[in-house]
Enzyme design. Sequence first.
Site, PDB file in Angstrom:
ATOM      1  N   SER A   1       4.646   2.461   7.983  1.00  0.00           N
ATOM      2  CA  SER A   1       4.353   1.359   7.072  1.00  0.00           C
ATOM      3  C   SER A   1       5.597   0.917   6.322  1.00  0.00           C
ATOM      4  O   SER A   1       6.289   1.739   5.710  1.00  0.00           O
ATOM      5  CB  SER A   1       3.300   1.773   6.047  1.00  0.00           C
ATOM      6  OG  SER A   1       2.008   1.664   6.571  1.00  0.00           O
TER       7      SER A   1
ATOM      8  N   ASP B   1       0.079  -7.670   1.432  1.00  0.00           N
ATOM      9  CA  ASP B   1       0.466  -6.259   1.542  1.00  0.00           C
ATOM     10  C   ASP B   1       1.979  -6.099   1.611  1.00  0.00           C
ATOM     11  O   ASP B   1       2.495  -5.294   2.389  1.00  0.00           O
ATOM     12  CB  ASP B   1      -0.196  -5.584   2.743  1.00  0.00           C
ATOM     13  CG  ASP B   1      -0.129  -4.053   2.647  1.00  0.00           C
ATOM     14  OD1 ASP B   1       0.138  -3.536   1.537  1.00  0.00           O
ATOM     15  OD2 ASP B   1      -0.310  -3.382   3.677  1.00  0.00           O
TER      16      ASP B   1
ATOM     17  N   HIS C   1       0.815  -1.222   0.000  1.00  0.00           N
ATOM     18  CA  HIS C   1       0.000   0.000   0.000  1.00  0.00           C
ATOM     19  C   HIS C   1       0.848   1.271   0.000  1.00  0.00           C
ATOM     20  O   HIS C   1       0.347   2.355  -0.291  1.00  0.00           O
ATOM     21  CB  HIS C   1      -0.989   0.004   1.173  1.00  0.00           C
ATOM     22  CG  HIS C   1      -0.400   0.290   2.516  1.00  0.00           C
ATOM     23  ND1 HIS C   1      -0.083  -0.703   3.417  1.00  0.00           N
ATOM     24  CD2 HIS C   1      -0.062   1.455   3.121  1.00  0.00           C
ATOM     25  CE1 HIS C   1       0.402  -0.155   4.513  1.00  0.00           C
ATOM     26  NE2 HIS C   1       0.431   1.147   4.359  1.00  0.00           N
TER      27      HIS C   1
END
Length: 500
Positions: A232, A158, A128
């Site tokens: 992230s 992911d 993402h």
Amino acid sequence: MFMWTQQTTNMLIGCGLALSAFLGSGCVSPVSASGVPPAWAQGFSEIVKKTTPAVVNIAVTGGGEGSRRRGGVPPNPFGAPPPGEEPGESPTPPTPHGGPPAPHGKPDQSAGSGVILDANGFIVTNNHVVEGATQITVTLSDRREFSAKVVGTDPKTDLAVVKIDAKDLPSLKWAEYEKLEVGDLVLAVGSPFGLSSTVTLGIISALGRGNVGIADYEDFIQTDAAINPGNSGGALINMNGDLIGINTAIFSRTGGSEGIGFAIPSSIALDIVDSLQKTGKVVRGWMGVAIQEITPALAKSFKLPDQRKGVLISDVNENGPSHAAGIKRGDVVVAFNGKEVQTVSQLRNLVARTVVGKDAQVKVVREGKEQVIAVKVAERPSDEILAKKEPGPPKEAGEQIKPPDNVLASLRVQALDNALMSQLNIPSKTTGVVVTSVEPGGQAEAAGLQRGDVIQEVNHESVKTLSEYQKAAEKIKKDELAVLLVNRQGNSLFVAVNPK
């Protein structure tokens, strides 16, 4: 009862508040303190010096969180309420967390983190973070900047691998997942809010978190180390300085860290990243079955022992390896290649990691008896192939029947016809009777049945017509449990309807 005294105050001043809280009463030397991890006494500077050079900042133009936020999916990637609204009482679902939006007037940008895996410039991050990116810029801890290209992505976990043109880079190695325990100290390293080389401390607060709703394949490490927007793709590190996971998402009411963060563990990431690095894609094992968790009511219906673990097979693909091996709908998988199976996500991950073409030993419980079935694991077809709908025979106009006097009384069903199938988006090959309404407050609603569900079995009796449904339903006594096999938008699952 504890009493605060001047002696207590003097002790805390002499020992340091945080450390004395750990050591208990009395001022004890950190080195000799019983039960205190050495890292607490020595600090974490050596681990930080070893690991932070291998954690990078990733800036993305034209994709990642910036464009996702602009497009409204999700409206806020950090779980915060929209502007002008107050946070709710319940936390939002876990959400990916890239960096803050770009300043006004600049192109859409997002910022995340990444971890260097080898000296030649391969970097792991979250899908993402780089999804849809037109430009990716990697900034090292020494402030050197490089353009990066995407080597491969895997939205189902992911994860993504990007490459920069550099040599002799510092890197991290994967930790052995099996050695992790809840309560272990961990460090989260990344670029929260664009602040590179930021380190936070916490513990592993849970292992094996699945069904969280972040990715298709989940087995997350949960941690209370502060993880914020921009973390992230960053590193979750153990006290040996090894990489135990890739930080991915948070639970939050406000968008900031509230002590519930999730990292993709080395047990999943290692294989995925290696495959992406070598081939640019991921090949997963596939058994060709649909599975679901076992509720107490379903366990009773399938005559499983108390405390029985495992997952229930709700459907078997007629073109898949399980069908050829003899696995049947209603079997309960309790072990896979010698490993006890406890949850749906665990079995899904075990199958996905199995080498394609290899025989897997699947232990199932069928009608109360255990047996081991060899299943030759195949390559998982694409989502497009699995979702392909074949044309079926035309259906006659539906008719309705009088509800039975039992737990199914609150259901209204009728025969399938072409108009209904089109209206309710029911796959064309589906057979059974369709639920047209569910009375509020009834047992069927409590069990989770919905309008559009197609009932295909009643207490393990096949149902293809209204008359077959009526006969099967009327056999159920007023105070008896009913187990229905339903098809919901192409997916089969068992639903237990309990009497009040």
